[in-house]
Design an enzyme around this catalytic site. Structure first.
Site, short mmCIF file in Angstrom:
data_model
loop_
_atom_site.label_atom_id
_atom_site.label_comp_id
_atom_site.label_asym_id
_atom_site.label_seq_id
_atom_site.Cartn_x
_atom_site.Cartn_y
_atom_site.Cartn_z
N LYS A 89 0.81 -1.22 0.00
CA LYS A 89 0.00 0.00 0.00
C LYS A 89 0.85 1.27 0.00
CE LYS A 89 -4.25 -1.80 0.28
NZ LYS A 89 -4.21 -3.03 1.04
N GLU A 111 -9.99 5.62 2.91
CA GLU A 111 -10.79 4.51 3.44
C GLU A 111 -9.82 3.37 3.72
OE1 GLU A 111 -10.16 4.84 0.23
OE2 GLU A 111 -9.40 2.81 -0.07
N SER A 377 1.87 -9.81 -0.89
CA SER A 377 1.46 -8.40 -0.77
C SER A 377 1.68 -7.80 0.60
CB SER A 377 -0.02 -8.26 -1.17
OG SER A 377 -0.83 -9.14 -0.42
C1 LIG Z 1 -5.13 -4.12 0.98
C2 LIG Z 1 -4.44 -5.39 0.82
C3 LIG Z 1 -4.77 -6.27 -0.23
C4 LIG Z 1 -5.93 -6.05 -1.16
O1 LIG Z 1 -5.88 -4.88 -1.91
P1 LIG Z 1 -5.48 -4.87 -3.45
O2 LIG Z 1 -5.79 -3.49 -3.86
O3 LIG Z 1 -6.33 -5.88 -4.13
O4 LIG Z 1 -4.05 -5.19 -3.53
C5 LIG Z 1 -4.02 -7.41 -0.39
N1 LIG Z 1 -3.00 -7.70 0.45
C6 LIG Z 1 -2.66 -6.89 1.49
C7 LIG Z 1 -1.54 -7.28 2.38
C8 LIG Z 1 -3.36 -5.71 1.69
O5 LIG Z 1 -3.03 -4.91 2.71
#
Ligand SMILES: *Cc1c(COP(=O)(O)O)cnc(C)c1O
Length: 393
Positions: A89, A111, A377
């Site tokens: 993020k 948000e 992620s």
């Molecule tokens: C917010 C988040 C997601 C989902 O958001 P995307 O916009 O689809 O990437 C996935 N993994 C993590 C660790 C997140 O914090």
């Protein structure tokens, strides 16, 4: 086939900017300025410097040997979990805060679902000395308590969204409402590739650093820039967009989008938008979303707050609609199991969202020689209470 946004803000038939009149000037300002600002040398210099020395980029591309043996493939992990604040993020919030400053905005709203985007936004607001208000569903506030505390410590005001399912969609509604009421001094930092044009394109560009690095890292480690398969979990789709971005036109690279099935696609408690969704408009964009026949949004459900969203970004709707990307959906139980598998095989505790991408290995069709990149992620610290419950059960 083209996968980049067109002049009107569309990916094929998805996207656009379906917004109330009150937001028109804000969206027009963004639309007319974002590319020009992002291309300025001064902007690029400041962003690259922060990504390197503040966020900790480039993030490693790690060959996961024991996981590869387990699945009989060559699996590489793109370590977005090692970014400052623990997920991808921050790539986007760094970019957007620099943009907001150049637009002369002094107040930032956002948000958040899992709280990762809220934390990433509160972090860059502290860094730049700007006021920060984060909208978060009441349910998410309860299930992601450590991130709520982090946002507060960073100086952000966390405002509970108490309507609907009290999760991400409802927090987004509140943020949009705030922006309508504060059009002049406020920039809305959207956390994913969703919302009206130009947000999906802008956020995808800020996240594209993920695949930009993957290209030279793969070249270094495998001799080829291209993997066979790239897998990423999809809530709104920003980490996936970043991981796909520089491969969109490389047709031989398979793109796999992993969604949250919740308790099961047919259970009525799910967030598998590509399976359950139909075409419609949500949060300013024409895309696939979960809705009843008369257009009421169906409340989504997933164990992971970051995937608990009834839509997907218009880019992903287009990729899935055209067959460029394959979608796989994973239940809560499968994601939990995959989180423990990765932890025990590699010593890496993933975010529950990311765990969905690993669980998809069990459904993926691949050959033993395939090079597969899984976008990790985020890290699992925020999900520890869920993991503890699993260990005690
Ligand atoms: C917010 C988040 C997601 C989902 O958001 P995307 O916009 O689809 O990437 C996935 N993994 C993590 C660790 C997140 O914090």
């Amino acid at each position: 086939m083209h996968y980049s946004v067109d002049g009107r803000g569309f990916y094929g038939e998805f996207g656009g900017a379906f917004i109330p009149e009150m937001l028109h000037s804000n969206i027009e300002e963004l639309k007319s300025r974002y590319l020009e600002i992002m291309e300025e040398k001064d902007f690029q210099d400041e962003m690259q410097q922060l990504l390197k020395n503040y966020v900790g980029r480039p993030t490693p591309l790690y060959y996961a040997k024991r996981l590869s043996l387990h699945f009989n493939a060559h699996i590489y992990l793109k370590r977005e979990d090692l970014n400052h604040t623990g997920a991808h993020k921050i790539n986007n919030t760094i970019g957007q805060i620099l943009l907001a400053k150049r637009l002369g905005k002094s107040r930032i709203i956002a948000e958040t679902g899992a709280g990762q985007h809220g934390v990433a936004t509160a972090t860059v607001c502290a860094l730049m000395g700007l006021e920060c208000i984060v909208y978060m569903g009441e349910i998410d506030i309860a299930r992601q308590a450590p991130n709520v505390s982090r946002m507060k410590m960073l100086g952000a005001k966390v405002v509970p969204a108490t309507s609907g399912s009290k999760t991400l969609k409802d927090a987004t509604n509140e943020a949009i409402r705030d922006w309508i009421n504060n059009p002049n001094d406020t920039h809305y930092i959207i956390g994913s590739v969703v919302g009206p044009h130009p947000y999906p394109d802008m956020v995808a560009r800020f996240q594209s650093v993920i695949s930009e690095e993957m290209k030279w890292q793969l070249k270094e480690q495998t001799g080829s820039e291209n993997p066979d398969i790239i897998m990423a979990c999809v809530g709104g789709g920003s980490n996936a967009a970043g991981a796909y971005y520089h491969y969109l036109d490389e047709d031989q690279v398979r793109l796999v989008a992993v969604e949250a099935a919740g308790l099961g696609v047919d259970s009525g408690e799910s967030a598998a938008t590509s399976v359950l969704g139909t075409k419609g408009i949500i949060h300013g964009s024409r895309t696939l979303l979960m809705q009843t026949e008369d257009g009421q949004i169906i409340e989504p459900y997933s164990i992971s707050a970051g995937l608990d969203y009834p839509g997907i970004g218009p880019l992903h709707a287009h990729l899935i609609d055209t067959g460029r990307a394959e979608a796989i959906s994973i239940t809560d139980a499968e994601a939990l199991e995959a989180a423990f598998l990765l932890t025990r095989l590699e010593g890496i505790i993933p975010a529950l969202e990311s765990a969905h991408a690993f669980a998809a290995m069990s459904y993926l069709k691949y050959r033993p020689e395939d090079v597969i990149v899984i976008n990790l992620s985020g890290r699992g610290d925020k999900d520890l209470s869920t993991y503890i419950k699993k260990m005690e059960s």
